[in-house]
Design a protein around this motif. Structure first.
Motif, PDB file in Angstrom:
ATOM      1  N   ALA A 124      18.389 -35.228 -13.533  1.00  0.00           N
ATOM      2  CA  ALA A 124      16.989 -35.438 -13.911  1.00  0.00           C
ATOM      3  C   ALA A 124      16.915 -36.540 -14.949  1.00  0.00           C
ATOM      4  CB  ALA A 124      16.368 -34.157 -14.445  1.00  0.00           C
ATOM      5  N   GLY A 125      15.738 -37.094 -15.070  1.00  0.00           N
ATOM      6  CA  GLY A 125      15.594 -38.185 -16.018  1.00  0.00           C
ATOM      7  C   GLY A 125      14.162 -38.599 -16.201  1.00  0.00           C
ATOM      8  N   THR A 126      14.003 -39.820 -16.637  1.00  0.00           N
ATOM      9  CA  THR A 126      12.688 -40.352 -16.953  1.00  0.00           C
ATOM     10  C   THR A 126      12.555 -41.738 -16.353  1.00  0.00           C
ATOM     11  OG1 THR A 126      13.471 -41.365 -19.011  1.00  0.00           O
ATOM     12  CG2 THR A 126      12.662 -39.105 -19.132  1.00  0.00           C
ATOM     13  N   ALA A 153      20.419 -38.033 -16.350  1.00  0.00           N
ATOM     14  CA  ALA A 153      21.574 -37.271 -16.805  1.00  0.00           C
ATOM     15  C   ALA A 153      21.802 -36.094 -15.875  1.00  0.00           C
ATOM     16  CB  ALA A 153      21.363 -36.767 -18.232  1.00  0.00           C
ATOM     17  N   ASN A 154      23.044 -35.682 -15.727  1.00  0.00           N
ATOM     18  CA  ASN A 154      23.373 -34.477 -14.968  1.00  0.00           C
ATOM     19  C   ASN A 154      22.998 -33.247 -15.779  1.00  0.00           C
ATOM     20  OD1 ASN A 154      25.521 -36.673 -14.247  1.00  0.00           O
ATOM     21  ND2 ASN A 154      25.466 -35.296 -12.487  1.00  0.00           N
ATOM     22  N   ASP A 160      29.725 -37.046 -11.903  1.00  0.00           N
ATOM     23  CA  ASP A 160      30.791 -37.005 -10.906  1.00  0.00           C
ATOM     24  C   ASP A 160      30.679 -38.215  -9.985  1.00  0.00           C
ATOM     25  OD1 ASP A 160      28.553 -36.422  -9.447  1.00  0.00           O
ATOM     26  OD2 ASP A 160      29.142 -34.381  -8.914  1.00  0.00           O
ATOM     27  N   LYS A 161      31.486 -38.230  -8.938  1.00  0.00           N
ATOM     28  CA  LYS A 161      31.527 -39.366  -8.017  1.00  0.00           C
ATOM     29  C   LYS A 161      30.188 -39.579  -7.346  1.00  0.00           C
ATOM     30  CE  LYS A 161      34.055 -41.170  -4.004  1.00  0.00           C
ATOM     31  NZ  LYS A 161      35.164 -40.901  -3.030  1.00  0.00           N
ATOM     32  N   MET A 162      29.532 -38.495  -6.929  1.00  0.00           N
ATOM     33  CA  MET A 162      28.242 -38.617  -6.267  1.00  0.00           C
ATOM     34  C   MET A 162      27.188 -39.182  -7.227  1.00  0.00           C
ATOM     35  SD  MET A 162      26.691 -38.324  -3.437  1.00  0.00           S
ATOM     36  CE  MET A 162      25.223 -37.837  -2.534  1.00  0.00           C
ATOM     37  N   THR A 163      27.233 -38.762  -8.471  1.00  0.00           N
ATOM     38  CA  THR A 163      26.310 -39.306  -9.465  1.00  0.00           C
ATOM     39  C   THR A 163      26.461 -40.815  -9.554  1.00  0.00           C
ATOM     40  OG1 THR A 163      26.454 -37.258 -10.753  1.00  0.00           O
ATOM     41  CG2 THR A 163      25.563 -39.200 -11.865  1.00  0.00           C
ATOM     42  N   ALA A 164      27.704 -41.279  -9.580  1.00  0.00           N
ATOM     43  CA  ALA A 164      27.971 -42.719  -9.658  1.00  0.00           C
ATOM     44  C   ALA A 164      27.401 -43.445  -8.445  1.00  0.00           C
ATOM     45  CB  ALA A 164      29.470 -42.968  -9.775  1.00  0.00           C
ATOM     46  N   GLN A 165      27.500 -42.829  -7.262  1.00  0.00           N
ATOM     47  CA  GLN A 165      26.966 -43.448  -6.052  1.00  0.00           C
ATOM     48  C   GLN A 165      25.440 -43.532  -6.108  1.00  0.00           C
ATOM     49  OE1 GLN A 165      28.529 -41.076  -2.850  1.00  0.00           O
ATOM     50  NE2 GLN A 165      30.608 -41.889  -3.049  1.00  0.00           N
ATOM     51  N   ILE A 166      24.812 -42.485  -6.617  1.00  0.00           N
ATOM     52  CA  ILE A 166      23.353 -42.486  -6.750  1.00  0.00           C
ATOM     53  C   ILE A 166      22.917 -43.581  -7.715  1.00  0.00           C
ATOM     54  CG2 ILE A 166      21.373 -41.156  -7.599  1.00  0.00           C
ATOM     55  CD1 ILE A 166      22.872 -38.628  -6.580  1.00  0.00           C
ATOM     56  N   VAL A 167      23.597 -43.694  -8.839  1.00  0.00           N
ATOM     57  CA  VAL A 167      23.275 -44.731  -9.824  1.00  0.00           C
ATOM     58  C   VAL A 167      23.440 -46.115  -9.208  1.00  0.00           C
ATOM     59  CG1 VAL A 167      23.993 -45.788 -12.000  1.00  0.00           C
ATOM     60  CG2 VAL A 167      23.780 -43.293 -11.835  1.00  0.00           C
ATOM     61  N   THR A 180      23.165 -41.076 -18.887  1.00  0.00           N
ATOM     62  CA  THR A 180      23.536 -40.501 -20.178  1.00  0.00           C
ATOM     63  C   THR A 180      24.237 -39.165 -19.947  1.00  0.00           C
ATOM     64  OG1 THR A 180      21.662 -39.018 -20.705  1.00  0.00           O
ATOM     65  CG2 THR A 180      21.301 -41.389 -20.952  1.00  0.00           C
ATOM     66  N   THR A 181      24.780 -38.623 -21.014  1.00  0.00           N
ATOM     67  CA  THR A 181      25.346 -37.268 -20.961  1.00  0.00           C
ATOM     68  C   THR A 181      24.598 -36.362 -21.942  1.00  0.00           C
ATOM     69  OG1 THR A 181      27.067 -37.971 -22.521  1.00  0.00           O
ATOM     70  CG2 THR A 181      27.633 -37.983 -20.176  1.00  0.00           C
TER      71      THR A 181
END
Length: 318
Positions: A124-126, A153-154, A160-167, A180-181
Motif C-alpha cells: 500500500a502507499g500514496t 511499502a509492504n 520481496d522479488k515480486m515487490t521489486a517487479q511491481i516497482v 519504503t520499509t
C-alpha cells in the motif's frame, strides 16, 4: 505482468491506462453501471491530459461478478465506504498467490484487504498525482506525463522479488515510485496531506492554488499538521517526513504541481456524493482518542464537512 484494476474511477483509469501503455496486460473491474456500459459502448475510455488531446484508449472492463481473470496483481482504487462490498463481489477471482496494491485516500482499506489477501502480499502507499473523472468512460490526467510521485511499502515491511517487479513496472509507467520499509508512516503521510488540502479546499470550494495563495495558508496548514503529528507520535508511528517537510509538500503540490486542481473530496462534494472525511480527518481524531489525545481541529473540520454535506442534501431534496 498482468494487472487488474479494481475500482475504475479517476485514479484507477490513470494507473491502468499507463501500465497498459507500458506493455502490461491490464483489465478493469468496476461496479458503477454507467461507467461499465459507457466503456463497452465506446470500446474503451476517453483520456485527456490537462483538458487537451482527448482520445479513445481501448480497454477491457467487467462487472465484479462477471470477472473470472486471475491477475498477478490487483490494483485497488475505490471509495473507502464502498470497498467492502466491491471486494465481496469480486472474491471469486482472488487466490492465494496474487498481490494487491492500493493507494487509496484515507485509512480503513487495509483491514478490508486483509480479509482476502495474505499480509505478505499486500502493498500500500500514496499517490501524489491529480486526476479528474469527467464522467463515465471519460478521464483527465492532470499534469505533464511523468508528473507526480508515489510512495509504497509492504504490509510486512519486507520487500520481496515480486515487490521489486511491481516497482519496475510502475517506473516504466512513469509513476516515480519510492519503495519504503515504513508501512504506517508511508500511509499516514498522505492522510495528513489530504487532511489539510482536501478538506479546506472542499469546504471553501477552491482549487489547491487558491488555497495556497491565501497569505495565512501556512498557519492553517501548520495547525493541522502539528495536531496530526501529535497523534501519530502518541501512536508510535514514525512519519516519513518531518513536520516542515510535510508543510513543504503541501505547498509544492498546491503552488507548483497542481495549482488548478480541485481535490477528490471536492469532486465528491460537488456531485453530492458522500465524502471520505471520516477516513481522513476523522481517522486522525479516532486514532488520537485511542491514546487519550483530542485532535480538536480535525474533529471540528470533520463536523464542518458533514454539515456542508447535510446542507447540500437538504437543498437537493427541496
Amino acid at each position: 505482468m498482468h494487472f487488474t484494476i479494481l475500482g475504475s474511477g479517476a485514479m484507477g483509469y490513470r494507473y491502468g491506462v499507463l501500465l497498459q501503455e507500458a506493455g502490461n496486460k491490464v483489465e478493469f473491474v468496476d461496479a458503477w453501471r454507467p461507467n461499465v456500459e459507457k466503456v463497452r459502448q465506446q470500446g474503451g475510455v476517453y483520456v485527456s491530459r490537462d483538458h487537451h488531446g482527448r482520445h479513445l484508449v481501448p480497454i477491457k472492463m467487467f462487472y465484479p461478478e462477471d470477472y473470472v481473470g486471475h491477475p498477478d496483481v490487483w490494483i485497488v482504487f475505490d471509495k473507502q465506504m464502498q470497498l467492502a462490498d466491491l471486494l465481496k463481489r469480486t472474491q471469486q477471482s482472488f487466490d492465494g498467490q496474487q498481490y494487491v496494491l492500493s493507494c487509496m485516500n484515507g485509512m480503513g482499506h487495509i483491514e478490508k484487504l486483509l480479509q482476502y489477501f495474505e499480509p505478505a502480499k499486500i502493498i500500500a502507499g500514496t499517490a501524489l498525482v491529480a486526476t479528474v473523472l469527467n464522467g463515465p468512460g471519460d478521464v483527465d490526467f492532470i499534469g505533464a506525463r511523468g508528473a507526480g510521485t508515489m510512495n509504497l511499502a509492504n504490509y510486512t515491511e519486507k520487500p520481496d522479488k515480486m515487490t521489486a517487479q511491481i516497482v519496475t513496472e510502475l517506473k516504466k509507467a512513469r509513476f516515480n515510485p519510492t519503495l519504503t520499509t515504513n508501512f504506517m508512516g508511508t500511509l499516514l503521510a498522505k492522510v495528513v496531506f489530504n487532511s489539510v488540502v482536501n478538506t479546506l479546499c472542499t469546504l471553501f470550494e477552491i482549487t489547491m492554488g487558491e488555497f495556497a495563495s491565501y497569505p495565512k495558508a501556512d498557519a492553517l496548514s501548520v495547525r493541522l499538521i502539528d495536531e496530526a503529528y501529535d497523534v501519530c507520535e502518541r501512536a508510535g508511528i514514525q512519519m516519513l517526513n518531518t513536520r516542515q517537510e510535510e508543510l513543504a509538500s503541501v505547498n509544492y503540490v498546491s503552488k507548483v504541481a497542481n495549482p488548478l486542481h480541485y481535490p477528490s473530496m471536492y469532486q465528491d462534494m460537488s456531485h453530492n456524493r458522500p465524502t471520505e472525511v471520516d477516513y481522513i480527518n476523522g481517522y486522525l481524531v479516532k486514532l488520537g482518542r485511542q491514546y487519550h489525545y483530542e485532535a480538536t481541529t480535525h474533529a471540528f473540520l470533520t463536523h464542518l464537512v458533514h454539515l456542508a454535506e447535510h446542507t447540500r442534501h437538504q437543498k437537493v431534496s427541496y
